[in-house]
Design an enzyme around this catalytic site. Structure first.
Site, PDB file in Angstrom:
ATOM      1  N   ASP A  52     -37.091  40.672  19.977  1.00 13.15           N
ATOM      2  CA  ASP A  52     -37.625  40.151  21.244  1.00 13.15           C
ATOM      3  C   ASP A  52     -38.372  41.218  22.050  1.00 13.15           C
ATOM      4  O   ASP A  52     -38.915  40.914  23.114  1.00 13.15           O
ATOM      5  CB  ASP A  52     -36.490  39.555  22.099  1.00 13.15           C
ATOM      6  CG  ASP A  52     -35.969  38.257  21.505  1.00 13.15           C
ATOM      7  OD1 ASP A  52     -36.630  37.704  20.613  1.00 13.15           O
ATOM      8  OD2 ASP A  52     -34.887  37.808  21.928  1.00 13.15           O
ATOM      9  N   ARG A  69     -37.706  28.946  10.899  1.00 11.56           N
ATOM     10  CA  ARG A  69     -36.407  28.983  11.581  1.00 11.56           C
ATOM     11  C   ARG A  69     -35.463  27.821  11.244  1.00 11.56           C
ATOM     12  O   ARG A  69     -35.200  26.942  12.087  1.00 11.56           O
ATOM     13  CB  ARG A  69     -36.613  29.067  13.096  1.00 11.56           C
ATOM     14  CG  ARG A  69     -37.339  30.327  13.498  1.00 11.56           C
ATOM     15  CD  ARG A  69     -37.572  30.402  14.985  1.00 11.56           C
ATOM     16  NE  ARG A  69     -36.378  30.806  15.730  1.00 11.56           N
ATOM     17  CZ  ARG A  69     -36.353  30.904  17.052  1.00 11.56           C
ATOM     18  NH1 ARG A  69     -37.394  30.609  17.754  1.00 11.56           N
ATOM     19  NH2 ARG A  69     -35.256  31.291  17.650  1.00 11.56           N
ATOM     20  N   ARG A  96     -41.019  30.520  30.377  1.00 17.27           N
ATOM     21  CA  ARG A  96     -39.764  30.157  29.706  1.00 17.27           C
ATOM     22  C   ARG A  96     -38.735  31.282  29.840  1.00 17.27           C
ATOM     23  O   ARG A  96     -37.533  31.019  29.818  1.00 17.27           O
ATOM     24  CB  ARG A  96     -40.002  29.905  28.207  1.00 17.27           C
ATOM     25  CG  ARG A  96     -40.830  28.696  27.917  1.00 17.27           C
ATOM     26  CD  ARG A  96     -40.857  28.443  26.435  1.00 17.27           C
ATOM     27  NE  ARG A  96     -39.493  28.365  25.920  1.00 17.27           N
ATOM     28  CZ  ARG A  96     -39.181  28.325  24.634  1.00 17.27           C
ATOM     29  NH1 ARG A  96     -40.131  28.347  23.734  1.00 17.27           N
ATOM     30  NH2 ARG A  96     -37.933  28.253  24.237  1.00 17.27           N
ATOM     31  N   LYS A 130     -31.592  35.071  29.965  1.00 19.88           N
ATOM     32  CA  LYS A 130     -31.876  33.733  29.428  1.00 19.88           C
ATOM     33  C   LYS A 130     -30.992  33.438  28.218  1.00 19.88           C
ATOM     34  O   LYS A 130     -30.381  32.375  28.127  1.00 19.88           O
ATOM     35  CB  LYS A 130     -33.359  33.658  29.018  1.00 19.88           C
ATOM     36  CG  LYS A 130     -33.695  32.457  28.155  1.00 19.88           C
ATOM     37  CD  LYS A 130     -35.164  32.402  27.778  1.00 19.88           C
ATOM     38  CE  LYS A 130     -35.559  33.170  26.548  1.00 19.88           C
ATOM     39  NZ  LYS A 130     -35.207  32.556  25.253  1.00 19.88           N
ATOM     40  N   ASN A 131     -30.938  34.386  27.276  1.00 14.33           N
ATOM     41  CA  ASN A 131     -30.270  34.097  26.012  1.00 14.33           C
ATOM     42  C   ASN A 131     -28.747  34.158  26.094  1.00 14.33           C
ATOM     43  O   ASN A 131     -28.055  33.912  25.101  1.00 14.33           O
ATOM     44  CB  ASN A 131     -30.799  35.011  24.904  1.00 14.33           C
ATOM     45  CG  ASN A 131     -32.222  34.636  24.539  1.00 14.33           C
ATOM     46  OD1 ASN A 131     -32.730  33.585  24.960  1.00 14.33           O
ATOM     47  ND2 ASN A 131     -32.878  35.483  23.759  1.00 14.33           N
ATOM     48  N   CYS A 151     -41.559  26.586  14.627  1.00 20.15           N
ATOM     49  CA  CYS A 151     -42.014  27.006  15.948  1.00 20.15           C
ATOM     50  C   CYS A 151     -42.998  28.146  15.758  1.00 20.15           C
ATOM     51  O   CYS A 151     -43.253  28.572  14.636  1.00 20.15           O
ATOM     52  CB  CYS A 151     -40.850  27.415  16.839  1.00 20.15           C
ATOM     53  SG  CYS A 151     -40.085  28.935  16.346  1.00 20.15           S
TER      54      CYS A 151
HETATM   55  N1  EPU Z   1     -31.967  31.573  10.335  1.00 17.36           N
HETATM   56  C1  EPU Z   1     -31.754  30.839   9.186  1.00 17.36           C
HETATM   57  N2  EPU Z   1     -30.796  29.855   9.204  1.00 17.36           N
HETATM   58  C2  EPU Z   1     -30.065  29.575  10.325  1.00 17.36           C
HETATM   59  C3  EPU Z   1     -30.288  30.318  11.476  1.00 17.36           C
HETATM   60  C4  EPU Z   1     -31.244  31.318  11.466  1.00 17.36           C
HETATM   61  O1  EPU Z   1     -32.388  31.074   8.163  1.00 17.36           O
HETATM   62  O2  EPU Z   1     -29.237  28.665  10.263  1.00 17.36           O
HETATM   63  C5  EPU Z   1     -32.977  32.660  10.326  1.00 17.36           C
HETATM   64  C6  EPU Z   1     -34.084  32.430  11.322  1.00 17.36           C
HETATM   65  O3  EPU Z   1     -35.105  31.621  10.768  1.00 17.36           O
HETATM   66  C7  EPU Z   1     -34.547  33.842  11.608  1.00 17.36           C
HETATM   67  C8  EPU Z   1     -33.231  34.659  11.527  1.00 17.36           C
HETATM   68  O4  EPU Z   1     -32.332  33.839  10.789  1.00 17.36           O
HETATM   69  O5  EPU Z   1     -35.430  34.287  10.625  1.00 17.36           O
HETATM   70  C9  EPU Z   1     -32.581  35.025  12.851  1.00 17.36           C
HETATM   71  O6  EPU Z   1     -32.519  33.882  13.675  1.00 17.36           O
HETATM   72  P1  EPU Z   1     -31.371  33.641  14.764  1.00 17.36           P
HETATM   73  O7  EPU Z   1     -30.612  32.432  14.392  1.00 17.36           O
HETATM   74  O8  EPU Z   1     -30.611  34.901  14.989  1.00 17.36           O
HETATM   75  O9  EPU Z   1     -32.259  33.323  16.044  1.00 17.36           O
HETATM   76  P2  EPU Z   1     -31.834  32.308  17.166  1.00 17.36           P
HETATM   77  O10 EPU Z   1     -30.394  32.404  17.371  1.00 17.36           O
HETATM   78  O11 EPU Z   1     -32.459  30.999  16.921  1.00 17.36           O
HETATM   79  C10 EPU Z   1     -31.939  33.974  19.193  1.00 17.36           C
HETATM   80  C11 EPU Z   1     -32.743  34.116  20.434  1.00 17.36           C
HETATM   81  C12 EPU Z   1     -34.164  34.544  20.077  1.00 17.36           C
HETATM   82  C13 EPU Z   1     -34.079  35.870  19.324  1.00 17.36           C
HETATM   83  C14 EPU Z   1     -33.178  35.716  18.087  1.00 17.36           C
HETATM   84  C15 EPU Z   1     -32.966  37.013  17.330  1.00 17.36           C
HETATM   85  C16 EPU Z   1     -31.740  32.500  21.919  1.00 17.36           C
HETATM   86  C17 EPU Z   1     -31.891  31.254  22.692  1.00 17.36           C
HETATM   87  N3  EPU Z   1     -32.762  32.862  21.167  1.00 17.36           N
HETATM   88  O12 EPU Z   1     -32.579  32.958  18.426  1.00 17.36           O
HETATM   89  O13 EPU Z   1     -34.837  34.748  21.310  1.00 17.36           O
HETATM   90  O14 EPU Z   1     -35.367  36.271  18.913  1.00 17.36           O
HETATM   91  O15 EPU Z   1     -31.895  35.216  18.484  1.00 17.36           O
HETATM   92  O16 EPU Z   1     -32.425  37.983  18.149  1.00 17.36           O
HETATM   93  O17 EPU Z   1     -30.715  33.162  22.018  1.00 17.36           O
HETATM   94  C18 EPU Z   1     -36.699  34.904  22.733  1.00 17.36           C
HETATM   95  O18 EPU Z   1     -35.907  35.028  23.682  1.00 17.36           O
HETATM   96  O19 EPU Z   1     -37.933  35.118  22.839  1.00 17.36           O
HETATM   97  C19 EPU Z   1     -36.177  34.497  21.430  1.00 17.36           C
HETATM   98  C20 EPU Z   1     -36.963  33.992  20.472  1.00 17.36           C
END
Ligand code: EPU
Length: 418
Positions: free
Chosen positions: A307, A122, A399, A22-23, A117
């Site tokens: 995850d 986030r 999802r 998915k990711n 969320c």
């Molecule tokens: N964060 C910030 N600012 C930003 C971006 C992130 O403060 O601009 C913080 C977030 O709030 C969080 C941390 O940084 O505390 C890490 O977040 P990240 O941006 O890495 O998460 P993401 O890219 O939104 C993806 C996956 C998530 C997975 C995370 C961490 C996808 C679609 N989603 O999310 O997957 O948990 O990386 O590995 O790729 C899931 O599949 O269940 C899922 C939640």
């Protein structure tokens, strides 16, 4: 609203194929906005988040054709608008991934702020700071991010304040069509970032260093179409392996390389599992034993993935001994704790730590899914609980896990959708 009914205490045994990740599929579908002839993306998992992404791209006017082998042909040439509306972004934060490609290719984007969320606030500040550094004008107003680019993005050096997976992907996609070279420092090293880079390179991008914390992108004028298969889903694979470990069974997941799950495999070995890996499969054999409790701390890749935290907690709940799980990535990713407690788990929360005393037995009860991975932990707990567990709000699970009841049932679980 669908529910899952699980009659517990059956052992998982058998083989299954890992679905496409998915990711990786989500950023790669967004990256398809960058090409100037159609792309065909294969091994797309059959998931709700994919349907949402298709609705999002379709609402912009992008032409999408899905064939019976779950390959999607994406043709962005028919695009008519550059809007990701609140209704879609609020159901799937990954909609944010269209921001970078839209700005790089079309010089314009309006994307709803995702808001909070179930697993924390986030923010998306790192995405926005990075795009501004590449020359985009960003204004956040009335719940929407309005982006504009005059004369094209320009490569630069960007140092992320925190490691962000989608942030790294968004900027890598945008920088692919920028003028000159972009260097991303403190970049996420997740395999899905590498898969996205591999996709972009297959379409003509010049990206090196993906999988390390420094990614170098030499901008090109155009990206072309082609064909690409999504990598296998390491989190789905890991979830089934944990299921085997919890039920004392033996499960082989095919179509996945162990290097993407190394940390999880090490922890499962500590829990007492015999694990055998070959070229493209992982076999876990628990030989009927009860698992031993293992301490876990979530970290960016190659550390233990957030995850898989909820699923490993389900294992620790029925393991022999006491363990501590520390969540360092998300501020509020313990929503499953209260539901696991309803099944008889002994868990105490202390800030970002969960202290778990393993119990010999869980007892089936009605529970509620709160987010995707939390739901997976409830399925796993339901598999070992005595009696019947009914999980409400299964749409969370849909999802990210394709044909979940079918796959578990094939391994011997008594699990029914109702
Ligand atoms: N964060 C910030 N600012 C930003 C971006 C992130 O403060 O601009 C913080 C977030 O709030 C969080 C941390 O940084 O505390 C890490 O977040 P990240 O941006 O890495 O998460 P993401 O890219 O939104 C993806 C996956 C998530 C997975 C995370 C961490 C996808 C679609 N989603 O999310 O997957 O948990 O990386 O590995 O790729 C899931 O599949 O269940 C899922 C939640």
């Amino acid at each position: 609203m669908d529910k899952l009914r699980i009659i517990g205490q059956s052992q998982l045994n058998g083989e299954l194929h890992a679905a496409g990740a998915k990711n990786a599929a989500l950023p790669i579908l967004a990256a398809a906005l960058l090409v100037d002839t159609p792309v065909i993306i294969g091994k797309i998992p059959h998931l709700r988040d994919i349907t949402t992404t298709m609705s999002l791209l379709g609402s912009m006017g992008v032409e999408l054709i899905l064939d019976d082998k779950m390959r999607i042909q994406v043709d962005p040439r028919t695009i008519k608008n550059f809007l990701a509306p609140y209704e879609l972004v609020k159901t799937m934060r990954a909609s944010m991934l269209v921001l970078g490609p839209l700005l790089a290719r079309f010089g314009e984007a309006t994307v709803s702020l995702p808001g909070g969320c179930a697993i924390g606030s986030r923010p998306v500040d790192q995405h926005l700071i990075g795009l501004q550094a590449l020359g985009a004008q960003i204004e956040v107003k009335a719940g929407y991010i309005h982006g504009k680019v005059k004369g094209g993005l320009i490569g630069t050096e960007i140092n992320f304040d925190i490691i962000t997976v989608n942030g790294t992907e968004n900027l890598m996609m945008a920088a692919s069509l920028a003028k000159g070279t972009t260097i991303l420092r403190n970049a996420a090293r997740e395999p899905e970032v590498v898969d996205t880079a591999n996709f972009l390179n297959a379409m003509g991008a010049k990206i090196s260093g993906a999988g390390t914390d420094t990614i170098i992108i030499e901008g090109v004028d155009t990206l072309h179409g082609g064909e690409y298969d999504i990598m296998p889903d390491r989190i789905e694979a890991g979830t089934y392996l944990i299921g085997a470990a919890m039920t004392g069974g033996k499960v082989k997941v095919k179509g996945i390389k162990s290097e993407v799950l190394e940390n999880v495999i090490e922890r499962l070995t500590e829990a007492g599992a015999m694990i055998n890996c070959d070229e493209d499969s992982i076999t876990l054999d628990m030989k009927g034993q009860r698992p031993m409790a293992v301490d876990i701390e979530t970290e960016p890749f190659p550390g233990f993935p957030t995850d898989m935290q909820a699923q490993f907690m389900a294992l620790n709940v029925i393991a022999e001994g006491t363990s501590v799980i520390t969540e360092t990535i998300f501020e509020n990713r313990f929503m499953h704790v209260q539901e696991l407690q309803r099944l008889g788990a002994d868990i105490k929360l202390d800030g970002n730590k969960a202290i778990i005393k393993g119990v010999k037995k869980l007892y089936g009860a009605p529970v509620m899914a709160t987010d995707l991975r939390a739901s997976a932990s409830l399925v796993l707990a339901g598999l070992v609980a005595e009696g019947e567990t009914v999980i409400d709000r299964v749409y969370h699970l849909d999802r990210g896990y394709e044909r979940v009841e079918e796959k578990f049932a094939k391994l011997g679980a008594k699990i029914y959708r109702q």
